[in-house]
Motif scaffolding. Structure first.
Motif, short mmCIF file in Angstrom:
data_model
loop_
_atom_site.label_atom_id
_atom_site.label_comp_id
_atom_site.label_asym_id
_atom_site.label_seq_id
_atom_site.Cartn_x
_atom_site.Cartn_y
_atom_site.Cartn_z
N GLY A 157 63.99 33.93 24.90
CA GLY A 157 64.77 34.81 25.76
C GLY A 157 64.15 36.19 25.88
O GLY A 157 64.11 36.78 26.96
N LYS A 158 63.64 36.70 24.75
CA LYS A 158 62.99 38.02 24.79
C LYS A 158 61.72 37.97 25.65
O LYS A 158 61.40 38.93 26.35
N ALA A 159 61.02 36.84 25.60
CA ALA A 159 59.82 36.70 26.43
C ALA A 159 60.19 36.70 27.91
O ALA A 159 59.52 37.34 28.73
N VAL A 160 61.27 35.99 28.24
CA VAL A 160 61.72 35.96 29.64
C VAL A 160 62.16 37.35 30.08
O VAL A 160 61.79 37.81 31.18
N ARG A 161 62.92 38.05 29.25
CA ARG A 161 63.37 39.40 29.61
C ARG A 161 62.19 40.37 29.73
O ARG A 161 62.18 41.25 30.59
N GLY A 162 61.19 40.17 28.89
CA GLY A 162 60.00 40.99 29.00
C GLY A 162 59.27 40.77 30.32
O GLY A 162 58.81 41.72 30.96
N MET A 163 59.20 39.51 30.76
CA MET A 163 58.56 39.21 32.03
C MET A 163 59.38 39.72 33.21
O MET A 163 58.84 40.10 34.24
N LEU A 164 60.71 39.71 33.05
CA LEU A 164 61.56 40.25 34.10
C LEU A 164 61.34 41.75 34.26
O LEU A 164 61.36 42.28 35.38
N GLN A 165 61.12 42.44 33.13
CA GLN A 165 60.94 43.88 33.19
C GLN A 165 59.53 44.27 33.61
O GLN A 165 59.34 45.19 34.42
N SER A 166 58.51 43.57 33.07
CA SER A 166 57.13 43.90 33.39
C SER A 166 56.25 42.67 33.14
O SER A 166 55.84 42.42 31.99
N PRO A 167 55.96 41.89 34.17
CA PRO A 167 55.13 40.69 33.99
C PRO A 167 53.78 40.98 33.34
O PRO A 167 53.34 40.27 32.44
N ALA B 288 54.25 41.95 29.66
CA ALA B 288 54.57 40.78 28.84
C ALA B 288 53.32 39.96 28.53
O ALA B 288 53.13 39.47 27.41
N GLN B 289 52.42 39.83 29.51
CA GLN B 289 51.18 39.09 29.29
C GLN B 289 50.28 39.81 28.30
O GLN B 289 49.60 39.18 27.48
N LEU B 290 50.29 41.13 28.31
CA LEU B 290 49.45 41.91 27.40
C LEU B 290 49.87 41.76 25.94
O LEU B 290 49.04 41.92 25.03
N VAL B 291 51.16 41.46 25.72
CA VAL B 291 51.62 41.27 24.34
C VAL B 291 51.69 39.79 23.95
O VAL B 291 52.28 39.45 22.93
N GLY B 292 51.11 38.92 24.78
CA GLY B 292 50.94 37.53 24.37
C GLY B 292 51.86 36.51 25.01
O GLY B 292 51.83 35.34 24.62
N VAL B 293 52.68 36.90 25.97
CA VAL B 293 53.55 35.93 26.64
C VAL B 293 52.72 35.10 27.61
O VAL B 293 52.01 35.64 28.46
N ASP B 294 52.81 33.78 27.47
CA ASP B 294 52.03 32.87 28.32
C ASP B 294 52.82 32.59 29.60
O ASP B 294 53.66 31.70 29.63
N SER B 295 52.51 33.33 30.65
CA SER B 295 53.25 33.17 31.91
C SER B 295 52.99 31.82 32.55
O SER B 295 53.84 31.29 33.27
N ALA B 296 51.81 31.23 32.32
CA ALA B 296 51.49 29.93 32.91
C ALA B 296 52.43 28.84 32.40
O ALA B 296 52.72 27.88 33.11
N ARG B 297 52.92 29.01 31.18
CA ARG B 297 53.87 28.04 30.62
C ARG B 297 55.31 28.43 30.94
O ARG B 297 56.16 27.56 31.16
N MET B 298 55.58 29.72 30.93
CA MET B 298 56.94 30.18 31.12
C MET B 298 57.42 30.00 32.56
O MET B 298 58.58 29.65 32.79
N ASN B 299 56.56 30.26 33.53
CA ASN B 299 56.98 30.24 34.93
C ASN B 299 57.59 28.90 35.37
O ASN B 299 58.68 28.88 35.95
#
Length: 291
Positions: free
Chosen positions: A171-181, A184-195
């Motif tokens: 959930g925190k990863a999703v909220r991070g991407m909502l605020q700043s994609p 979020a990627q710079l801190v390790g969130v894998d957008s290719a999997r999350m999207n």
């Protein structure tokens, strides 16, 4: 003023708002995270409603057993749709504005495809089934059991998803991407999997809303259009990317519709909704509950 009438209108408004909330939260996740403006979002509500109708009428099994089936099927459909269509669109787009423009055009195509497919399969007539139509009385309020059930399920799922986004790592990863994609990627969130997962979750929410809708209203292939519009209004009221805001705005809009149409004219429903929409855009364009 009759207190029982006020309570009855309030319950009816909350039921409507609950459906709006589930639909709008799903669309807000998609648009807030990926800027995919899926104008066919309401058509997946329609598909979920018709699948629920078909499963229940063909088996006569309690439709509650099919709610998770419909929701899961819509989730899988959403993940597949993202992989086949929207993943390539976002990869080729040069800006977020281009993603919005192209997804809007694709959404219109999907809307007509799904509407016509539903018409070919189920026809253009209204369809429905009886489920928990018995009335119950609380004080001076008389309401059918199916409406209370729909309200309960809509609130539980909406609040549950909000809690999931607030208190879990995903959930925190999703909220991070909502605020700043990018952040979020710079801190390790894998957008290719999350999207694809989030897009699938958005479609699953629409299918879930459709399964609830079929329990209380008759449905047709064109039923999804108005719910897409209302979801967009709710997102504007609640704030782009604010899932809790979408929930609060949906409930507020449902109450305004219920009381407004009773004390004015039922045909003014869309006028009331659009009036609120325009006023919020003018005086608070970021939404009533945006942070």
């Amino acid at each position: 003023m009759n207190l029982s009438l006020i309570a009855d209108l309030a319950v009816n408004g909350l039921v409507i708002g609950g459906i709006y909330a589930v639909v709008a939260i799903g669309l807000n996740l998609q648009y807030g995270l990926m800027r995919i403006l899926n104008i066919a979002h309401g058509e997946f509500l329609m598909i979920g409603a018709f699948v629920m109708f078909a499963l229940h009428t063909s088996t006569q099994v309690n439709p509650l057993w099919f709610v998770p089936v419909v929701t899961l099927a819509c989730f899988i459909l959403g993940v597949a749709l993202h992989g086949l269509v929207f993943k390539r669109l976002t990869a080729q787009a040069k800006s977020l504005d281009q993603v919005e423009e192209r997804s809007l055009i694709i959404g219109f195509g999907l809307m007509f495809i799904l509407q016509n497919a539903a018409t070919l399969i189920w026809g253009s007539d209204l369809h429905g089934y009886d489920f928990l139509n018995h009335s119950v009385k609380f004080g001076g309020v008389i309401v059918t059991q199916n409406r209370l059930l729909v309200l309960l399920l809509a609130v539980v799922v909406s609040v549950g998803l909000i809690m999931l986004l607030q208190r879990t790592l995903i959930g925190k990863a999703v909220r991070g991407m909502l605020q700043s994609p990018l952040g979020a990627q710079l801190v390790g969130v894998d957008s290719a999997r999350m999207n694809p997962l989030v897009f699938g979750l958005g479609i699953a929410m629409a299918g879930f809303a459709g399964s609830l809708l079929s329990m209380i209203y008759e449905i047709s292939p064109s039923v999804g259009e108005s719910y897409t519009i209302m979801a967009l209004i709710v997102i504007t009221l609640g704030g782009l990317g604010s899932i809790g805001g979408s929930f609060m705005a949906a409930m507020l809009l449902g109450l305004v519709e219920s009381f407004g149409t009773h004390f004015t004219n039922p045909s003014l429903k869309m006028i009331l909704s659009y009036s609120i929409f325009v006023l919020v855009l003018i005086f608070k364009p970021k939404g009533l509950f945006a942070k």
